[in-house]
Design an enzyme around this catalytic site. Sequence first.
Site, short mmCIF file in Angstrom:
data_model
loop_
_atom_site.label_atom_id
_atom_site.label_comp_id
_atom_site.label_asym_id
_atom_site.label_seq_id
_atom_site.Cartn_x
_atom_site.Cartn_y
_atom_site.Cartn_z
N HIS A 1 0.84 -1.21 0.00
CA HIS A 1 0.00 0.00 0.00
C HIS A 1 0.87 1.26 0.00
CE1 HIS A 1 -2.81 -2.86 2.28
NE2 HIS A 1 -3.53 -2.52 1.24
N SER B 1 0.12 -8.80 1.47
CA SER B 1 -1.35 -8.73 1.52
C SER B 1 -1.76 -8.59 2.98
CB SER B 1 -1.92 -10.03 0.94
OG SER B 1 -3.28 -10.16 1.30
N ASP C 1 -3.66 -7.23 -7.60
CA ASP C 1 -5.06 -7.56 -7.87
C ASP C 1 -5.33 -7.26 -9.36
OD1 ASP C 1 -6.09 -8.15 -5.05
OD2 ASP C 1 -5.03 -6.26 -4.81
P1 AMP Z 1 -6.58 -3.62 -0.38
O1 AMP Z 1 -6.39 -2.87 0.89
O2 AMP Z 1 -6.19 -5.05 -0.32
O3 AMP Z 1 -7.97 -3.40 -0.95
O4 AMP Z 1 -5.58 -2.98 -1.44
C1 AMP Z 1 -5.58 -1.61 -1.73
C2 AMP Z 1 -4.70 -1.36 -2.92
O5 AMP Z 1 -3.37 -1.78 -2.63
C3 AMP Z 1 -5.16 -2.14 -4.17
O6 AMP Z 1 -4.98 -1.33 -5.32
C4 AMP Z 1 -4.21 -3.31 -4.16
O7 AMP Z 1 -4.01 -3.90 -5.44
C5 AMP Z 1 -2.94 -2.66 -3.66
N1 AMP Z 1 -2.02 -3.67 -3.11
C6 AMP Z 1 -2.32 -4.65 -2.24
N2 AMP Z 1 -1.24 -5.44 -2.03
C7 AMP Z 1 -0.24 -4.94 -2.79
C8 AMP Z 1 1.12 -5.32 -3.03
N3 AMP Z 1 1.66 -6.37 -2.43
N4 AMP Z 1 1.85 -4.57 -3.89
C9 AMP Z 1 1.31 -3.50 -4.52
N5 AMP Z 1 0.03 -3.09 -4.34
C10 AMP Z 1 -0.74 -3.80 -3.50
#
Ligand code: AMP
Length: 282
Positions: A37, A188, A152
Amino acid sequence: MVIFKNVKDIQQFISDKKALGSKAGFIPTMGALHAGHISLVEKARHDGMFTVCSIFLNPTQFNNKSDFEKYPVSVEGDIELLLKAGCDVLFLPPVSEIYPDGVDHTETFDFGYLDAILEGARRPGHFKGVGQVVARLLDIVRPDFLYLGQKDYQQCMVINKLVAIRGMKDVTVKVCPTVREADGLAMSSRNRRLTESQRAIAGTIYQCLVSIESKQATTPFAIVRKECEDILVAKGFVPEYVALADARDLILLENFETGRPMVALIAAWTGEIRLIDNVVLE
Ligand code: AMP
């Protein structure tokens, strides 16, 4: 960093900033922040954006009740990380600000094929929820740039389609590289729920993706897929899919095709945690 909990205040603040010539870079998240993030915040800052991050655990995108209930929450730690990263604004709304008429009274979108395959097929209603929340957040924040993680992959395509359906020509989507742990595991929020033994094998998913990439010129995909499934099962995973698709439209492919941009994608369960990852084939 300024923290807003309601829509009117953040809208006023952002429109004042924009009036002074700032461009807004938006990073929507569900919290439990990690270096993946934060890389998006850093990218937005690097691009000279005024950075707006949201933390909203969107109930409508969870097709699995227990996944929603057990999703990690760590707002104080998240705020620390965002402060350190130099984020300008954090939007931390309650459900009533995002869905003022209730979760059943929001705009929904038809993502067609994208909602019928892979994550869409395995998680019914998931992308409908993603569409609802992202549309609402985009209406509130009105960013110039939207920063998403390649982790994602299918979600990035769904959100690109949402922006197109909505005709939001002033929003540019930027897809940023997946940030990984030393063993290749894609970062993640759900990784926090892995037990020590699950964490020890979790890098296998990325190793399988790398092996798919390295064998593209020599081995039929059906054979590599079977090898990956066998390795995942031997390590204790329950694989959901090991797939190959066109990187532009996610049309599923039976075999590697020279000259075609391709992406390999895996979803697998370890215990009650479902992990996904992907690699664009070079
Ligand atoms: P989330 O909180 O899982 O909904 O993710 C929020 C944003 O962060 C989304 O655009 C995800 O694709 C991105 N994101 C999550 N994990 C990663 C990662 N390991 N590397 C880069 N971006 C990420």
